[in-house]
Design a protein around this motif. Sequence first.
Motif, PDB file in Angstrom:
ATOM      1  N   ASN A  45     -23.567   7.735   9.887  1.00 49.32           N
ATOM      2  CA  ASN A  45     -24.438   8.204   8.816  1.00 49.32           C
ATOM      3  C   ASN A  45     -24.049   9.631   8.476  1.00 49.32           C
ATOM      4  N   VAL A  46     -23.924   9.898   7.195  1.00 46.52           N
ATOM      5  CA  VAL A  46     -23.613  11.243   6.726  1.00 46.52           C
ATOM      6  C   VAL A  46     -24.677  11.628   5.705  1.00 46.52           C
ATOM      7  N   SER A  47     -25.357  12.724   5.995  1.00 44.63           N
ATOM      8  CA  SER A  47     -26.328  13.263   5.045  1.00 44.63           C
ATOM      9  C   SER A  47     -25.918  14.694   4.723  1.00 44.63           C
ATOM     10  N   ALA A  48     -26.524  15.257   3.696  1.00 43.83           N
ATOM     11  CA  ALA A  48     -26.121  16.595   3.259  1.00 43.83           C
ATOM     12  C   ALA A  48     -27.336  17.437   2.905  1.00 43.83           C
ATOM     13  N   ASP A  49     -27.206  18.722   3.190  1.00 44.42           N
ATOM     14  CA  ASP A  49     -28.177  19.720   2.747  1.00 44.42           C
ATOM     15  C   ASP A  49     -27.437  20.724   1.877  1.00 44.42           C
ATOM     16  N   SER A  50     -28.078  21.146   0.805  1.00 43.60           N
ATOM     17  CA  SER A  50     -27.487  22.119  -0.106  1.00 43.60           C
ATOM     18  C   SER A  50     -28.224  23.439  -0.021  1.00 43.60           C
ATOM     19  N   PHE A  51     -27.467  24.522  -0.161  1.00 42.50           N
ATOM     20  CA  PHE A  51     -28.025  25.864  -0.115  1.00 42.50           C
ATOM     21  C   PHE A  51     -27.394  26.677  -1.240  1.00 42.50           C
ATOM     22  N   ARG A  52     -28.172  27.587  -1.768  1.00 38.26           N
ATOM     23  CA  ARG A  52     -27.685  28.463  -2.833  1.00 38.26           C
ATOM     24  C   ARG A  52     -28.051  29.901  -2.517  1.00 38.26           C
ATOM     25  N   SER A  53     -27.182  30.785  -2.914  1.00 35.98           N
ATOM     26  CA  SER A  53     -27.518  32.200  -2.950  1.00 35.98           C
ATOM     27  C   SER A  53     -27.100  32.669  -4.336  1.00 35.98           C
ATOM     28  N   GLU A  54     -27.310  33.925  -4.593  1.00 35.74           N
ATOM     29  CA  GLU A  54     -26.955  34.445  -5.912  1.00 35.74           C
ATOM     30  C   GLU A  54     -25.472  34.240  -6.216  1.00 35.74           C
ATOM     31  N   GLN A  55     -24.620  34.339  -5.187  1.00 36.64           N
ATOM     32  CA  GLN A  55     -23.172  34.277  -5.418  1.00 36.64           C
ATOM     33  C   GLN A  55     -22.475  33.110  -4.734  1.00 36.64           C
ATOM     34  N   THR A  56     -23.223  32.275  -3.993  1.00 39.39           N
ATOM     35  CA  THR A  56     -22.568  31.194  -3.255  1.00 39.39           C
ATOM     36  C   THR A  56     -23.299  29.874  -3.428  1.00 39.39           C
ATOM     37  N   ARG A  57     -22.588  28.842  -3.090  1.00 39.62           N
ATOM     38  CA  ARG A  57     -23.143  27.490  -3.017  1.00 39.62           C
ATOM     39  C   ARG A  57     -22.617  26.895  -1.725  1.00 39.62           C
ATOM     40  N   SER A  58     -23.506  26.327  -0.908  1.00 43.89           N
ATOM     41  CA  SER A  58     -23.112  25.722   0.370  1.00 43.89           C
ATOM     42  C   SER A  58     -23.620  24.293   0.449  1.00 43.89           C
ATOM     43  N   VAL A  59     -22.807  23.438   1.049  1.00 42.29           N
ATOM     44  CA  VAL A  59     -23.203  22.078   1.388  1.00 42.29           C
ATOM     45  C   VAL A  59     -22.867  21.891   2.860  1.00 42.29           C
ATOM     46  N   VAL A  60     -23.855  21.416   3.622  1.00 40.88           N
ATOM     47  CA  VAL A  60     -23.651  21.155   5.044  1.00 40.88           C
ATOM     48  C   VAL A  60     -23.842  19.661   5.269  1.00 40.88           C
ATOM     49  N   LEU A  61     -22.779  19.015   5.712  1.00 44.28           N
ATOM     50  CA  LEU A  61     -22.846  17.596   6.063  1.00 44.28           C
ATOM     51  C   LEU A  61     -23.290  17.473   7.515  1.00 44.28           C
ATOM     52  N   THR A  62     -24.224  16.580   7.758  1.00 47.77           N
ATOM     53  CA  THR A  62     -24.619  16.224   9.121  1.00 47.77           C
ATOM     54  C   THR A  62     -24.059  14.836   9.362  1.00 47.77           C
ATOM     55  N   LEU A  63     -23.181  14.722  10.344  1.00 49.37           N
ATOM     56  CA  LEU A  63     -22.513  13.460  10.632  1.00 49.37           C
ATOM     57  C   LEU A  63     -22.998  12.918  11.965  1.00 49.37           C
ATOM     58  N   PHE A  64     -23.516  11.707  11.942  1.00 42.80           N
ATOM     59  CA  PHE A  64     -23.971  11.010  13.141  1.00 42.80           C
ATOM     60  C   PHE A  64     -23.063   9.810  13.330  1.00 42.80           C
ATOM     61  N   GLU A  65     -22.541   9.645  14.540  1.00 45.54           N
ATOM     62  CA  GLU A  65     -21.626   8.542  14.802  1.00 45.54           C
ATOM     63  C   GLU A  65     -21.948   7.905  16.142  1.00 45.54           C
ATOM     64  N   ASP A  66     -22.056   6.585  16.121  1.00 44.41           N
ATOM     65  CA  ASP A  66     -22.242   5.803  17.338  1.00 44.41           C
ATOM     66  C   ASP A  66     -21.138   4.758  17.350  1.00 44.41           C
TER      67      ASP A  66
END
Length: 175
Positions: A45-66
């Motif tokens: 399973n791969v899910s994502a969280d997005s974050f923003r700042s005035e000058q940046t954009r971030s995406v963090v993938l959380t990867l779960f593997e069994d």
Amino acid sequence: YALDVSFPLDYPDEQAIVDYLAQTREGFVNVAQGPGARNLPYEMNVSADSFRSEQTRSVVLTLFEDVGSAHPTTWYKSFTYDLSHGRPLTFDTLFAPGAAPLPTIFPIVQHELETKTGLTGSISQDDGLDPAHYQNFAVTDDSVIFYFGRAELLPSYAGATSVAVPRNAIPPLAV
């Protein structure tokens, strides 16, 4: 096997995410289709969280593997983009030139992880000051959030975790 992937489509360097997910998917499918894998309930399973700042954009993938081992694993992969300069950011390019961020960041991370988990003294100085452990991060206007996969800085039973480090407590960022 089961594979479930979701991620935002509005990240400025979307191809970097797609390339990483394609490679990760290929590795998972190769294991799931390998000898002896028949009828085992392999899952990713791969899910994502997005974050923003005035000058940046971030995406963090959380990867779960069994994949049938004694313990499933969770890890993170982050992508951060400097909107003002039109380029991806890495830990090496995150801070202003000449900054030495880890002597400031590590004590904050250590304190927060020990508080969250109760595992006092479980992070060695060598690991805590190793930049390899700080490669997955998101930038907000107020903090830099560092993500640590299962068994990365803490014992595996502590699981995956993250720490938000206030921007005003660390050396200046390059963005």
